[in-house]
Motif scaffolding. Structure first.
Motif, PDB file in Angstrom:
ATOM      1  N   ASP A  41      72.686  24.173 -88.921  1.00 44.56           N
ATOM      2  CA  ASP A  41      73.843  24.299 -88.019  1.00 44.56           C
ATOM      3  C   ASP A  41      73.391  24.671 -86.613  1.00 44.56           C
ATOM      4  O   ASP A  41      73.832  24.083 -85.623  1.00 44.56           O
ATOM      5  CB  ASP A  41      74.824  25.370 -88.535  1.00 44.56           C
ATOM      6  CG  ASP A  41      75.637  24.873 -89.705  1.00 44.56           C
ATOM      7  OD1 ASP A  41      75.542  23.665 -90.022  1.00 44.56           O
ATOM      8  OD2 ASP A  41      76.355  25.685 -90.336  1.00 44.56           O
ATOM      9  N   ASP A  42      72.499  25.660 -86.541  1.00 42.69           N
ATOM     10  CA  ASP A  42      72.014  26.118 -85.228  1.00 42.69           C
ATOM     11  C   ASP A  42      71.222  25.020 -84.512  1.00 42.69           C
ATOM     12  O   ASP A  42      71.334  24.855 -83.297  1.00 42.69           O
ATOM     13  CB  ASP A  42      71.123  27.364 -85.382  1.00 42.69           C
ATOM     14  CG  ASP A  42      71.929  28.581 -85.824  1.00 42.69           C
ATOM     15  OD1 ASP A  42      73.175  28.491 -85.825  1.00 42.69           O
ATOM     16  OD2 ASP A  42      71.324  29.616 -86.170  1.00 42.69           O
ATOM     17  N   THR A  43      70.439  24.274 -85.281  1.00 40.27           N
ATOM     18  CA  THR A  43      69.657  23.184 -84.681  1.00 40.27           C
ATOM     19  C   THR A  43      70.590  22.108 -84.118  1.00 40.27           C
ATOM     20  O   THR A  43      70.378  21.598 -83.016  1.00 40.27           O
ATOM     21  CB  THR A  43      68.696  22.568 -85.727  1.00 40.27           C
ATOM     22  OG1 THR A  43      67.875  23.616 -86.241  1.00 40.27           O
ATOM     23  CG2 THR A  43      67.815  21.485 -85.140  1.00 40.27           C
ATOM     24  N   GLY A  44      71.645  21.788 -84.884  1.00 40.32           N
ATOM     25  CA  GLY A  44      72.626  20.796 -84.419  1.00 40.32           C
ATOM     26  C   GLY A  44      73.280  21.240 -83.126  1.00 40.32           C
ATOM     27  O   GLY A  44      73.382  20.459 -82.163  1.00 40.32           O
ATOM     28  N   THR A  45      73.718  22.485 -83.092  1.00 48.16           N
ATOM     29  CA  THR A  45      74.378  23.020 -81.891  1.00 48.16           C
ATOM     30  C   THR A  45      73.413  22.984 -80.702  1.00 48.16           C
ATOM     31  O   THR A  45      73.780  22.575 -79.596  1.00 48.16           O
ATOM     32  CB  THR A  45      74.847  24.470 -82.161  1.00 48.16           C
ATOM     33  OG1 THR A  45      75.628  24.463 -83.359  1.00 48.16           O
ATOM     34  CG2 THR A  45      75.674  25.030 -81.023  1.00 48.16           C
ATOM     35  N   ALA A  46      72.167  23.401 -80.962  1.00 47.21           N
ATOM     36  CA  ALA A  46      71.170  23.455 -79.879  1.00 47.21           C
ATOM     37  C   ALA A  46      70.832  22.054 -79.375  1.00 47.21           C
ATOM     38  O   ALA A  46      70.682  21.849 -78.168  1.00 47.21           O
ATOM     39  CB  ALA A  46      69.914  24.158 -80.382  1.00 47.21           C
ATOM     40  N   LEU A  47      70.754  21.091 -80.280  1.00 45.88           N
ATOM     41  CA  LEU A  47      70.429  19.709 -79.884  1.00 45.88           C
ATOM     42  C   LEU A  47      71.543  19.132 -79.007  1.00 45.88           C
ATOM     43  O   LEU A  47      71.278  18.522 -77.966  1.00 45.88           O
ATOM     44  CB  LEU A  47      70.220  18.850 -81.136  1.00 45.88           C
ATOM     45  CG  LEU A  47      69.880  17.381 -80.918  1.00 45.88           C
ATOM     46  CD1 LEU A  47      68.578  17.215 -80.149  1.00 45.88           C
ATOM     47  CD2 LEU A  47      69.769  16.641 -82.254  1.00 45.88           C
ATOM     48  N   ARG A  48      72.788  19.367 -79.433  1.00 44.66           N
ATOM     49  CA  ARG A  48      73.931  18.869 -78.637  1.00 44.66           C
ATOM     50  C   ARG A  48      73.928  19.498 -77.244  1.00 44.66           C
ATOM     51  O   ARG A  48      74.156  18.828 -76.246  1.00 44.66           O
ATOM     52  CB  ARG A  48      75.246  19.182 -79.360  1.00 44.66           C
ATOM     53  CG  ARG A  48      75.586  18.159 -80.444  1.00 44.66           C
ATOM     54  CD  ARG A  48      76.984  18.355 -80.963  1.00 44.66           C
ATOM     55  NE  ARG A  48      77.083  19.557 -81.775  1.00 44.66           N
ATOM     56  CZ  ARG A  48      76.940  19.569 -83.104  1.00 44.66           C
ATOM     57  NH1 ARG A  48      76.715  18.454 -83.744  1.00 44.66           N
ATOM     58  NH2 ARG A  48      77.036  20.692 -83.782  1.00 44.66           N
ATOM     59  N   LYS A  49      73.657  20.818 -77.207  1.00 48.75           N
ATOM     60  CA  LYS A  49      73.662  21.537 -75.937  1.00 48.75           C
ATOM     61  C   LYS A  49      72.526  21.022 -75.038  1.00 48.75           C
ATOM     62  O   LYS A  49      72.720  20.802 -73.845  1.00 48.75           O
ATOM     63  CB  LYS A  49      73.484  23.042 -76.215  1.00 48.75           C
ATOM     64  CG  LYS A  49      73.846  23.930 -75.056  1.00 48.75           C
ATOM     65  CD  LYS A  49      73.767  25.382 -75.459  1.00 48.75           C
ATOM     66  CE  LYS A  49      73.773  26.256 -74.205  1.00 48.75           C
ATOM     67  NZ  LYS A  49      73.422  27.633 -74.502  1.00 48.75           N
ATOM     68  N   TYR A  50      71.369  20.810 -75.614  1.00 51.90           N
ATOM     69  CA  TYR A  50      70.197  20.355 -74.851  1.00 51.90           C
ATOM     70  C   TYR A  50      70.466  18.969 -74.259  1.00 51.90           C
ATOM     71  O   TYR A  50      70.176  18.719 -73.085  1.00 51.90           O
ATOM     72  CB  TYR A  50      68.980  20.315 -75.774  1.00 51.90           C
ATOM     73  CG  TYR A  50      67.692  19.955 -75.081  1.00 51.90           C
ATOM     74  CD1 TYR A  50      67.119  20.811 -74.142  1.00 51.90           C
ATOM     75  CD2 TYR A  50      67.034  18.766 -75.373  1.00 51.90           C
ATOM     76  CE1 TYR A  50      65.926  20.474 -73.508  1.00 51.90           C
ATOM     77  CE2 TYR A  50      65.841  18.431 -74.742  1.00 51.90           C
ATOM     78  CZ  TYR A  50      65.284  19.290 -73.814  1.00 51.90           C
ATOM     79  OH  TYR A  50      64.109  18.967 -73.197  1.00 51.90           O
ATOM     80  N   ILE A  51      71.051  18.104 -75.079  1.00 51.23           N
ATOM     81  CA  ILE A  51      71.335  16.743 -74.602  1.00 51.23           C
ATOM     82  C   ILE A  51      72.372  16.770 -73.476  1.00 51.23           C
ATOM     83  O   ILE A  51      72.240  16.074 -72.478  1.00 51.23           O
ATOM     84  CB  ILE A  51      71.788  15.847 -75.774  1.00 51.23           C
ATOM     85  CG1 ILE A  51      70.555  15.478 -76.604  1.00 51.23           C
ATOM     86  CG2 ILE A  51      72.504  14.596 -75.283  1.00 51.23           C
ATOM     87  CD1 ILE A  51      70.843  14.756 -77.878  1.00 51.23           C
ATOM     88  N   SER A  52      73.403  17.604 -73.646  1.00 50.40           N
ATOM     89  CA  SER A  52      74.444  17.633 -72.608  1.00 50.40           C
ATOM     90  C   SER A  52      73.940  18.280 -71.319  1.00 50.40           C
ATOM     91  O   SER A  52      74.391  17.928 -70.235  1.00 50.40           O
ATOM     92  CB  SER A  52      75.687  18.347 -73.118  1.00 50.40           C
ATOM     93  OG  SER A  52      75.394  19.701 -73.324  1.00 50.40           O
ATOM     94  N   SER A  53      72.980  19.208 -71.428  1.00 48.28           N
ATOM     95  CA  SER A  53      72.506  19.884 -70.214  1.00 48.28           C
ATOM     96  C   SER A  53      71.430  19.069 -69.496  1.00 48.28           C
ATOM     97  O   SER A  53      71.250  19.201 -68.304  1.00 48.28           O
ATOM     98  CB  SER A  53      71.961  21.270 -70.554  1.00 48.28           C
ATOM     99  OG  SER A  53      70.814  21.132 -71.355  1.00 48.28           O
ATOM    100  N   ALA A  54      70.718  18.242 -70.230  1.00 52.32           N
ATOM    101  CA  ALA A  54      69.673  17.424 -69.601  1.00 52.32           C
ATOM    102  C   ALA A  54      69.907  15.975 -69.971  1.00 52.32           C
ATOM    103  O   ALA A  54      69.182  15.404 -70.778  1.00 52.32           O
ATOM    104  CB  ALA A  54      68.302  17.881 -70.088  1.00 52.32           C
ATOM    105  N   PRO A  55      70.985  15.381 -69.408  1.00 52.36           N
ATOM    106  CA  PRO A  55      71.299  14.005 -69.820  1.00 52.36           C
ATOM    107  C   PRO A  55      70.173  13.034 -69.459  1.00 52.36           C
ATOM    108  O   PRO A  55      69.631  13.102 -68.364  1.00 52.36           O
ATOM    109  CB  PRO A  55      72.577  13.676 -69.054  1.00 52.36           C
ATOM    110  CG  PRO A  55      72.653  14.664 -67.956  1.00 52.36           C
ATOM    111  CD  PRO A  55      71.856  15.860 -68.352  1.00 52.36           C
ATOM    112  N   MET A  56      69.828  12.208 -70.408  1.00 53.65           N
ATOM    113  CA  MET A  56      68.778  11.216 -70.169  1.00 53.65           C
ATOM    114  C   MET A  56      69.437   9.916 -69.775  1.00 53.65           C
ATOM    115  O   MET A  56      70.627   9.722 -69.984  1.00 53.65           O
ATOM    116  CB  MET A  56      67.962  11.016 -71.456  1.00 53.65           C
ATOM    117  CG  MET A  56      67.298  12.280 -71.915  1.00 53.65           C
ATOM    118  SD  MET A  56      66.542  12.071 -73.514  1.00 53.65           S
ATOM    119  CE  MET A  56      65.113  11.130 -73.110  1.00 53.65           C
ATOM    120  N   LYS A  57      68.622   9.055 -69.207  1.00 53.60           N
ATOM    121  CA  LYS A  57      69.156   7.742 -68.838  1.00 53.60           C
ATOM    122  C   LYS A  57      69.591   7.016 -70.117  1.00 53.60           C
ATOM    123  O   LYS A  57      68.808   6.924 -71.063  1.00 53.60           O
ATOM    124  CB  LYS A  57      68.077   6.952 -68.112  1.00 53.60           C
ATOM    125  CG  LYS A  57      68.637   5.807 -67.301  1.00 53.60           C
ATOM    126  CD  LYS A  57      67.528   5.095 -66.566  1.00 53.60           C
ATOM    127  CE  LYS A  57      68.079   3.857 -65.914  1.00 53.60           C
ATOM    128  NZ  LYS A  57      67.042   3.022 -65.371  1.00 53.60           N
TER     129      LYS A  57
END
Lengths: 180, 192
Positions: free
Chosen positions: B127-143
């Motif tokens: 659960d924590d990994t999922g939340t962290a992955l979503r947060k990381y992607i939204s904070s550092a959007p890739m092309k």
């Protein structure tokens, strides 16, 4: 600890298989489901999410493994539901008949040893609901014996079609506004 | 083995890039203090990782990736656990808007730790990994680089359904038979 129930259906195995793998439509027929959504599919594996009706609450996420026209297996991967695994077995028979069995397997828990309600859905009721849904796709199921068909409302891939005393009407959505 | 479905609003290629960028794990993986790549051969990568969540653990983790589809990992060195293994399987989301990561995690902490407790820890980690992955992607959007499969995926509306009957009314000698969504009701005339 598993519960199993079976039902005979007047259709080929393809129809129950297509209903059981249509994850966006479960709210139409499965009693415990309020809404449903296919999250992803890859080959014979899908991930689906169900929102449960009260008194159950929350979301139930399952990984789904399919064997075309034979088996649909769900394994719980998320949600407060006592089901560990649910398996629909479809057996095609002679002359366009089929038999569907549902096996519900409970999650292992120390609560299983207490005289408490199991909270498990009734396999028989789930199969009866499937039977009703299946009959919607069988023209003969609604025709009845004898009599004159005066109204028939069907949903097709093109939209809703209404037959009134043998005349076909294609229905189009009305613009939003007050009802007449 | 505990599983979890992680929904991410990013194309599969981007999610795969993040999950295989092991040296940047400390930027987003919960409790990760460091992750150093010690050797790499093709799609197999050996790392030395330090995780400090409930307990500080240092272990060697081998990642075996199948580009854009899956990443398997297993512990190759470590004293704190008997086994630590799992998989990230990446699937295009059915709505065409992102990726569903089917994550699996299996931990063997030895006979001193009961299974229900390990399962609970695994659930929380996923659960924590999922939340962290979503947060990381939204904070550092890739092309955005949609995966070819996502481009090809038919829309859910495109799925052909057989003709479905909703309502049928049949007039009989004694009244009406009304069939609604799989159930039949009989309405008899008063004279009948």
């Amino acid at each position: 600890m598993a519960k199993r129930s079976s039902i005979a259906l007047p259709c080929k195995a393809e129809l129950p298989y297509s209903v059981l793998t249509d994850y966006d439509q479960y709210a139409e027929w499965l009693p415990l489901v309020k809404s449903s959504k296919l999250l992803a599919t890859e080959g014979d594996l899908s991930v689906a999410e169900f929102e449960l009706r009260p008194p159950r609450k929350g979301k139930w996420v399952v990984e789904c493994i399919h064997t075309r026209d034979q088996m649909v297996l769900w394994r719980t991967i998320g949600g407060e539901i006592p089901i560990a695994q649910l398996q629909w077995d479809i057996e095609g028979g002679q002359s366009g008949q089929s038999q569907v069995s549902l096996t519900l397997e409970k999650k292992s828990s120390w609560r299983n040893f207490l005289p408490l309600p199991s909270g498990m859905p009734d396999a028989g009721k789930c199969l009866a609901a499937l039977q009703r849904q299946i009959s919607s796709f069988l023209p003969e199921a609604a025709a009845g014996d004898g009599g004159e068909k005066i109204l028939d409302l069907v949903e097709t891939s093109q939209g809703f079609v209404c037959w009134i005393r043998g005349k076909k009407y294609v229905m189009t959505p009305a613009p939003e506004g007050p009802r007449d | 083995m505990i599983k979890s479905a992680i929904q991410v609003q990013a194309p599969k290629n981007n999610v795969y890039t993040i999950l295989t960028d092991f040296s940047r794990y400390k930027e987003w993986v919960p409790g990760c203090e460091s992750c150093a790549v010690t050797s790499q051969s093709g799609n197999v990568c050996d790392t030395q990782i330090v995780i400090n969540s409930m307990k500080r653990m240092e272990m060697g983790l081998r990642f075996d990736s199948e580009p854009v589809h899956s990443i398997k990992f297993r512990m190759t060195k470590g004293k704190e656990l008997k086994a630590y293994a799992g998989t990230y399987r990446l699937m295009d989301s059915a709505d065409g808007l992102g990726t569903v990561v089917l994550a699996e995690l299996d931990i063997d902490a030895g006979f001193m730790v009961p299974k229900f407790m390990v399962d609970k820890i695994c659930n929380k980690l996923l659960d924590d990994t999922g939340t962290a992955l979503r947060k990381y992607i939204s904070s550092a959007p890739m092309k955005a680089a949609p995966s070819p499969a996502a481009e090809k995926a038919p829309s859910p509306e495109a799925k052909r359904r057989p003709v479905k009957r909703l309502l049928s009314v049949v007039q009989t000698a004694v009244g009406y038979k009304i069939w609604v969504m799989g159930q039949t009701y009989t309405v008899k005339s008063e004279q009948g």
